[in-house]
Design a protein around this motif. Structure first.
Motif, mmCIF file in Angstrom:
data_model
loop_
_atom_site.group_PDB
_atom_site.id
_atom_site.type_symbol
_atom_site.label_atom_id
_atom_site.label_comp_id
_atom_site.label_asym_id
_atom_site.label_seq_id
_atom_site.Cartn_x
_atom_site.Cartn_y
_atom_site.Cartn_z
ATOM 1 N N LEU A 9 0.824 -1.207 0.000
ATOM 2 C CA LEU A 9 0.000 0.000 0.000
ATOM 3 C C LEU A 9 0.859 1.258 0.000
ATOM 4 O O LEU A 9 0.566 2.224 -0.721
ATOM 5 N N ILE A 10 1.929 1.260 0.770
ATOM 6 C CA ILE A 10 2.834 2.418 0.773
ATOM 7 C C ILE A 10 3.411 2.616 -0.628
ATOM 8 O O ILE A 10 3.450 3.730 -1.141
ATOM 9 N N THR A 11 3.832 1.525 -1.263
ATOM 10 C CA THR A 11 4.375 1.608 -2.620
ATOM 11 C C THR A 11 3.349 2.215 -3.567
ATOM 12 O O THR A 11 3.672 3.095 -4.373
ATOM 13 N N LEU A 12 2.099 1.761 -3.475
ATOM 14 C CA LEU A 12 1.042 2.295 -4.339
ATOM 15 C C LEU A 12 0.817 3.777 -4.084
ATOM 16 O O LEU A 12 0.787 4.583 -5.028
ATOM 17 N N LEU A 13 0.646 4.154 -2.833
ATOM 18 C CA LEU A 13 0.372 5.562 -2.525
ATOM 19 C C LEU A 13 1.539 6.466 -2.931
ATOM 20 O O LEU A 13 1.315 7.587 -3.402
ATOM 21 N N GLU A 14 2.760 5.984 -2.783
ATOM 22 C CA GLU A 14 3.911 6.788 -3.185
ATOM 23 C C GLU A 14 4.038 6.892 -4.701
ATOM 24 O O GLU A 14 4.720 7.779 -5.195
ATOM 25 N N SER A 15 3.356 6.021 -5.442
ATOM 26 C CA SER A 15 3.379 6.102 -6.906
ATOM 27 C C SER A 15 2.458 7.201 -7.432
ATOM 28 O O SER A 15 2.493 7.522 -8.614
ATOM 29 N N LEU A 16 1.659 7.763 -6.547
ATOM 30 C CA LEU A 16 0.747 8.856 -6.911
ATOM 31 C C LEU A 16 1.396 10.195 -6.594
ATOM 32 O O LEU A 16 2.122 10.315 -5.615
ATOM 33 N N VAL A 17 1.114 11.190 -7.408
ATOM 34 C CA VAL A 17 1.652 12.526 -7.127
ATOM 35 C C VAL A 17 0.886 13.114 -5.939
ATOM 36 O O VAL A 17 -0.278 12.768 -5.705
ATOM 37 N N PRO A 18 1.518 13.982 -5.151
ATOM 38 C CA PRO A 18 0.864 14.545 -3.961
ATOM 39 C C PRO A 18 -0.513 15.153 -4.242
ATOM 40 O O PRO A 18 -1.448 14.972 -3.461
ATOM 41 N N THR A 25 -10.295 10.466 -1.644
ATOM 42 C CA THR A 25 -10.909 10.662 -0.332
ATOM 43 C C THR A 25 -11.532 9.370 0.207
ATOM 44 O O THR A 25 -11.653 8.379 -0.508
ATOM 45 N N ALA A 26 -11.952 9.454 1.472
ATOM 46 C CA ALA A 26 -12.631 8.349 2.160
ATOM 47 C C ALA A 26 -11.837 7.049 2.046
ATOM 48 O O ALA A 26 -12.359 6.010 1.658
ATOM 49 N N VAL A 27 -10.580 7.106 2.413
ATOM 50 C CA VAL A 27 -9.682 5.952 2.298
ATOM 51 C C VAL A 27 -9.836 5.072 3.535
ATOM 52 O O VAL A 27 -9.589 5.524 4.653
ATOM 53 N N THR A 28 -10.259 3.830 3.329
ATOM 54 C CA THR A 28 -10.385 2.869 4.413
ATOM 55 C C THR A 28 -9.300 1.822 4.262
ATOM 56 O O THR A 28 -9.289 1.060 3.298
ATOM 57 N N ILE A 29 -8.382 1.806 5.203
ATOM 58 C CA ILE A 29 -7.291 0.832 5.196
ATOM 59 C C ILE A 29 -7.721 -0.350 6.041
ATOM 60 O O ILE A 29 -8.070 -0.196 7.206
ATOM 61 N N GLY A 30 -7.695 -1.524 5.429
ATOM 62 C CA GLY A 30 -8.093 -2.743 6.114
ATOM 63 C C GLY A 30 -7.440 -3.951 5.471
ATOM 64 O O GLY A 30 -6.453 -3.817 4.739
ATOM 65 N N PRO A 31 -7.996 -5.133 5.697
ATOM 66 C CA PRO A 31 -7.401 -6.372 5.191
ATOM 67 C C PRO A 31 -7.189 -6.403 3.674
ATOM 68 O O PRO A 31 -6.217 -6.981 3.197
ATOM 69 N N LEU A 33 -6.162 -4.194 1.834
ATOM 70 C CA LEU A 33 -4.967 -3.435 1.485
ATOM 71 C C LEU A 33 -3.748 -3.860 2.315
ATOM 72 O O LEU A 33 -2.708 -3.210 2.286
ATOM 73 N N GLY A 34 -3.905 -4.949 3.083
ATOM 74 C CA GLY A 34 -2.764 -5.504 3.801
ATOM 75 C C GLY A 34 -2.621 -5.091 5.255
ATOM 76 O O GLY A 34 -1.538 -5.228 5.831
ATOM 77 N N TYR A 35 -3.707 -4.634 5.877
ATOM 78 C CA TYR A 35 -3.640 -4.199 7.278
ATOM 79 C C TYR A 35 -4.780 -4.830 8.059
ATOM 80 O O TYR A 35 -5.871 -5.034 7.535
ATOM 81 N N THR A 36 -4.552 -5.111 9.335
ATOM 82 C CA THR A 36 -5.589 -5.681 10.187
ATOM 83 C C THR A 36 -6.484 -4.552 10.682
ATOM 84 O O THR A 36 -6.088 -3.392 10.698
ATOM 85 N N GLY A 37 -7.677 -4.899 11.094
ATOM 86 C CA GLY A 37 -8.608 -3.876 11.553
ATOM 87 C C GLY A 37 -8.995 -2.958 10.405
ATOM 88 O O GLY A 37 -8.784 -3.279 9.239
ATOM 89 N N HIS A 42 -9.410 10.876 5.810
ATOM 90 C CA HIS A 42 -10.073 11.830 4.933
ATOM 91 C C HIS A 42 -9.549 11.723 3.498
ATOM 92 O O HIS A 42 -10.322 11.765 2.549
ATOM 93 N N ASN A 43 -8.236 11.571 3.350
ATOM 94 C CA ASN A 43 -7.687 11.437 2.000
ATOM 95 C C ASN A 43 -6.447 10.536 2.033
ATOM 96 O O ASN A 43 -5.967 10.144 3.094
ATOM 97 N N ALA A 44 -5.939 10.231 0.832
ATOM 98 C CA ALA A 44 -4.796 9.324 0.717
ATOM 99 C C ALA A 44 -3.513 9.942 1.271
ATOM 100 O O ALA A 44 -2.627 9.216 1.720
ATOM 101 N N ALA A 45 -3.403 11.265 1.256
ATOM 102 C CA ALA A 45 -2.226 11.920 1.829
ATOM 103 C C ALA A 45 -2.162 11.658 3.335
ATOM 104 O O ALA A 45 -1.095 11.349 3.875
ATOM 105 N N GLN A 46 -3.301 11.778 4.018
ATOM 106 C CA GLN A 46 -3.338 11.498 5.455
ATOM 107 C C GLN A 46 -3.042 10.025 5.727
ATOM 108 O O GLN A 46 -2.337 9.693 6.680
ATOM 109 N N ALA A 47 -3.578 9.148 4.883
ATOM 110 C CA ALA A 47 -3.329 7.717 5.045
ATOM 111 C C ALA A 47 -1.841 7.417 4.907
ATOM 112 O O ALA A 47 -1.268 6.690 5.720
ATOM 113 N N LEU A 48 -1.198 7.998 3.896
ATOM 114 C CA LEU A 48 0.236 7.769 3.704
ATOM 115 C C LEU A 48 1.037 8.321 4.870
ATOM 116 O O LEU A 48 2.005 7.698 5.307
ATOM 117 N N ASN A 49 0.620 9.450 5.415
ATOM 118 C CA ASN A 49 1.321 10.016 6.565
ATOM 119 C C ASN A 49 1.211 9.101 7.789
ATOM 120 O O ASN A 49 2.135 9.020 8.596
#
Length: 101
Positions: A9-18, A25-31, A33-37, A42-49
């Motif tokens: 997921l980090i690789t994917l998000l870093e492949s996008l321009v800022p 928006t409305a990014v839900t990180i869960g199984p 995308l490779g994460y538990t829970g 609010h957006n992919a920038a916050q998720a990457l941070n």
């Protein structure tokens, strides 16, 4: 020095321009995308941070949520199933990544 977080997921998000990360928006990180829970941002920038903060740390919170066995290469379509991704961003990403991954 501690190792920075890494995941498909980090690789994917870093492949996008800022600018595009801010527009996804409305990014839900869960199984899917490779994460538990589940964590929603609010957006992919916050998720990457959260996944890979700019500051150095002895412990990265996101690493305790990462499924270390998850090695699937993620594409923009995978992200679009868990976030609101504008069609233009999907088209541009697919043009830059012709294999879709």
């Amino acid at each position: 020095m501690d190792k920075k977080p890494a995941s498909p997921l980090i690789t994917l998000l870093e492949s996008l321009v800022p600018r595009d990360r801010a527009r996804i928006t409305a990014v839900t990180i869960g199984p899917e995308l490779g994460y538990t829970g589940q964590r929603t941002f609010h957006n992919a920038a916050q998720a990457l941070n959260w996944l890979n903060p700019h500051h150095h740390s002895a412990n990265y919170v996101s690493e305790s949520w990462r499924d270390k066995r998850f090695q699937k290469r993620l594409g923009i379509d995978d992200l679009a199933r868990c976030a609101q991704v504008p069609d233009q961003i999907i088209a541009e990403w697919n043009r830059r990544n012709p294999t879709g991954r």
